[in-house]
Design a protein around this motif. Sequence first.
Motif, mmCIF file in Angstrom:
data_model
loop_
_atom_site.group_PDB
_atom_site.id
_atom_site.type_symbol
_atom_site.label_atom_id
_atom_site.label_comp_id
_atom_site.label_asym_id
_atom_site.label_seq_id
_atom_site.Cartn_x
_atom_site.Cartn_y
_atom_site.Cartn_z
ATOM 1 N N LYS A 56 1.001 -1.241 -0.036
ATOM 2 C CA LYS A 56 -0.178 0.060 0.181
ATOM 3 C C LYS A 56 0.980 1.240 -0.180
ATOM 4 N N ARG A 57 1.878 1.142 0.841
ATOM 5 C CA ARG A 57 2.853 2.405 0.758
ATOM 6 C C ARG A 57 3.299 2.739 -0.455
ATOM 7 N N GLN A 58 3.736 1.677 -1.251
ATOM 8 C CA GLN A 58 4.420 1.802 -2.582
ATOM 9 C C GLN A 58 3.482 2.418 -3.647
ATOM 10 N N VAL A 59 2.099 1.899 -3.538
ATOM 11 C CA VAL A 59 1.045 2.528 -4.218
ATOM 12 C C VAL A 59 0.990 4.152 -4.139
ATOM 13 N N LEU A 60 0.900 4.330 -2.711
ATOM 14 C CA LEU A 60 0.727 5.633 -2.402
ATOM 15 C C LEU A 60 1.961 6.728 -2.741
ATOM 16 N N VAL A 61 3.046 6.292 -2.742
ATOM 17 C CA VAL A 61 4.011 7.075 -3.191
ATOM 18 C C VAL A 61 4.076 7.114 -4.737
ATOM 19 N N LYS A 62 3.733 6.209 -5.239
ATOM 20 C CA LYS A 62 3.842 6.335 -6.977
ATOM 21 C C LYS A 62 2.604 7.100 -7.322
ATOM 22 N N VAL A 63 1.495 7.025 -6.575
ATOM 23 C CA VAL A 63 0.413 8.131 -6.970
ATOM 24 C C VAL A 63 0.747 9.457 -6.660
ATOM 25 N N LEU A 64 1.511 9.777 -5.589
ATOM 26 C CA LEU A 64 1.724 11.095 -5.188
ATOM 27 C C LEU A 64 2.851 11.717 -5.946
ATOM 28 N N GLU A 65 3.647 11.033 -6.517
ATOM 29 C CA GLU A 65 4.773 11.352 -7.232
ATOM 30 C C GLU A 65 4.266 11.872 -8.585
ATOM 31 N N LYS A 66 3.296 10.938 -9.091
ATOM 32 C CA LYS A 66 2.537 11.240 -10.276
ATOM 33 C C LYS A 66 1.716 12.450 -10.106
ATOM 34 N N GLN A 67 1.059 12.794 -8.965
ATOM 35 C CA GLN A 67 0.255 14.005 -8.959
ATOM 36 C C GLN A 67 1.063 15.211 -8.763
ATOM 37 N N TYR A 68 2.591 15.224 -8.379
ATOM 38 C CA TYR A 68 3.196 16.378 -8.023
ATOM 39 C C TYR A 68 4.123 16.206 -9.210
ATOM 40 N N ASP A 69 4.098 15.749 -10.279
ATOM 41 C CA ASP A 69 4.909 15.692 -11.644
ATOM 42 C C ASP A 69 5.229 17.062 -12.081
ATOM 43 N N ASN A 70 4.090 17.882 -11.957
ATOM 44 C CA ASN A 70 4.183 19.244 -12.717
ATOM 45 C C ASN A 70 4.018 20.427 -11.658
ATOM 46 N N VAL A 71 4.258 20.203 -10.481
ATOM 47 C CA VAL A 71 4.343 21.011 -9.412
ATOM 48 C C VAL A 71 5.707 21.230 -8.805
ATOM 49 N N GLU A 72 5.845 22.750 -8.531
ATOM 50 C CA GLU A 72 7.136 23.038 -7.806
ATOM 51 C C GLU A 72 7.185 22.540 -6.548
ATOM 52 N N ILE A 73 7.736 21.575 -6.336
ATOM 53 C CA ILE A 73 7.761 20.953 -4.932
ATOM 54 C C ILE A 73 9.101 21.172 -4.106
ATOM 55 N N SER A 74 8.931 21.458 -2.807
ATOM 56 C CA SER A 74 9.745 21.883 -1.732
ATOM 57 C C SER A 74 10.598 20.619 -1.557
ATOM 58 N N GLY A 75 11.832 20.823 -0.961
ATOM 59 C CA GLY A 75 12.629 19.432 -0.536
ATOM 60 C C GLY A 75 11.941 18.880 0.834
ATOM 61 N N ALA A 76 11.348 19.708 1.592
ATOM 62 C CA ALA A 76 10.365 19.033 2.883
ATOM 63 C C ALA A 76 9.245 18.108 2.295
ATOM 64 N N THR A 77 8.587 18.468 1.386
ATOM 65 C CA THR A 77 7.490 17.696 0.909
ATOM 66 C C THR A 77 8.007 16.316 0.014
ATOM 67 N N ALA A 78 8.977 16.898 -0.548
ATOM 68 C CA ALA A 78 9.674 15.775 -1.485
ATOM 69 C C ALA A 78 10.394 14.541 -0.617
ATOM 70 N N GLU A 79 10.806 14.942 0.383
ATOM 71 C CA GLU A 79 11.235 14.123 1.644
ATOM 72 C C GLU A 79 10.305 13.361 2.011
ATOM 73 N N ASN A 80 9.021 14.139 2.459
ATOM 74 C CA ASN A 80 8.060 13.509 3.170
ATOM 75 C C ASN A 80 7.424 12.268 2.218
ATOM 76 N N ILE A 81 7.117 12.864 0.977
ATOM 77 C CA ILE A 81 6.349 11.551 0.192
ATOM 78 C C ILE A 81 7.297 10.396 -0.051
ATOM 79 N N LYS A 82 8.571 10.779 -0.258
ATOM 80 C CA LYS A 82 9.670 9.431 -0.080
ATOM 81 C C LYS A 82 9.445 8.804 0.897
ATOM 82 N N SER A 83 9.502 9.112 2.246
ATOM 83 C CA SER A 83 9.267 8.751 3.560
ATOM 84 C C SER A 83 8.067 7.775 3.644
ATOM 85 N N LEU A 84 7.104 8.072 2.937
ATOM 86 C CA LEU A 84 5.769 7.212 2.850
ATOM 87 C C LEU A 84 6.206 5.907 2.716
ATOM 88 N N GLY A 85 7.108 5.514 1.883
ATOM 89 C CA GLY A 85 7.370 4.228 1.545
ATOM 90 C C GLY A 85 8.027 3.222 2.652
#
Length: 539
Positions: A56-85
């Motif tokens: 479930k974690r891997q699916v969640l991370v994959k979906v979030l990465e896709k949704q943020y694909d065209n968004v200017e993302i902060s390092g803190a948010t990027a790290e949080n998305i990655k950590s959800l795995g």
Amino acid sequence: MPSECISYSETNYFTNLILDYLAQKPEVQKFYNRYPKIGNFRDQIEEKKASFSSEKRQVLVKVLEKQYDNVEISGATAENIKSLGDDNTFTVTTGHQLNLFSGPLYFLYKIVSTINLTTILKEKHPEYNFVPVYWMATEDHDFEEINFFNLKGKKFKWNNADKKAGKTAVGFLNTEGLQEVFNLFSAEIGVGKDASFLKNLFEKAYLEHDNLTEATRYLANELFKDYGLVILDAQEKELKKQFIPYAKNELLEQVSHKSTSKGLGELSNLGYNVQVSPREINLFYLTEDFRERIIEREGNYFVHDRENIKWSREEILRELDENPERFSPNVVMRPLYEEVILPNLCYIGGGGELSYWLELKDYFKAENVPFPMLLLRNSALIQTEKQREKREKLDISKKELFLKQHELINRKVRKISNIDIDFSPQKEQLVQQFQQMYDLAEKTDKTFLGAVKAQEVKQLKGLENLEKRLLKAQKRKLKDEVTRIANLQNALFPNGALQERQTNFSEFYAEFGEQLIPALVEYLNPLEENFKILTFRQD
């Protein structure tokens, strides 16, 4: 920045159910598993960790990465998305509708409460990671609730909207027609650095994104990306696949309706208002053109008001397997969906939200999904230093400030008058005098009792009328004080309601600028459980 607080009960704006929940009264404890005290989170972590799979974690991370694909993302948010795995990462979640330009001010309070709780948890449990999540209510279709915001006493409304508005999920709606709102907003917000920031924020969010989902993601990300906020649109096929077993149970067994019936009855018997009454099936069928509820009749399934859409039992289960994204949970099932797809520990919401969550514990138990902790979001009143000084000069206490205006004015007029406007002693004396007449009637002619009672009521009413006339006369005499009291309260409680439920954040950002959100993050502690009064200094 000075801050004060008042208990939620003293504000008179919170229901008995929420006040009793905050007091952890025994009769309410059966409707939740753990109260959100900092010491209770370790058990919640262990329970959620045991039930939430790495898949479930891997699916969640994959979906979030896709949704943020065209968004200017902060390092803190990027790290949080990655950590959800990571199996040691958990979320704290709040949800909100896709209100135009965020809607009322409490949109900020919800997210700030969520961010601050993750910070507190990290300090208490450094071996774990905690991610603040904003769940966008993209599947909601109540357009009239989200198509406006209030600024400086004016309502800015999205009139020239997508023709599908109100028929399908708001997340699908294109942003055409918002140029007019932007023009009006730009004229109202004025000039200067902070006004320019707000204009640019509105323009980029709503005029440079195609639909309301993308616009809202951009808006929330710009405001909170530095705090690592993760924004989720759960209307995704890969996420809905995980919900198939629960949607199937709903279609075939009506689990939510059956499991919540007892709890709803218990809440009602305790004198609490039921926030949500489940239908037999609490799923909608969702397309880009409409969102309508699913109905079962004699073993067949239909879409409300669209009788041409019909399935047998086997057909609807096949449709669910092939197109799970078309099955949209309503307010009863949405909390379960959230907890199925997120490694969530706590949901943060307003009083109305927590009230319907408290109806759902047995539903979660029936589906064997851990029930999250429920935390009331922060509430606050923002005032300027000048307003605070006016309140002090008018000798209005914190508790008095939250009174209904006629009650506040009557109380202050009585207090500052040089004559006694309270006829309570005279009323009490009158009652004692009539008691003697009652005693006399009992000893002589009992038929006289009715006449005595009528005369007592008449004379008490006369005293009340005299008291009201004297109070009215004093109000005229003290017109200046009455006007100042009314003007101050009207400024702090627009339309006689809590400021946070009326005014858009842009009004305060235009006045206080970049300090607004950092100050809220600094002073709003979601575990303190009180209503804050924050005093901002004007530059």
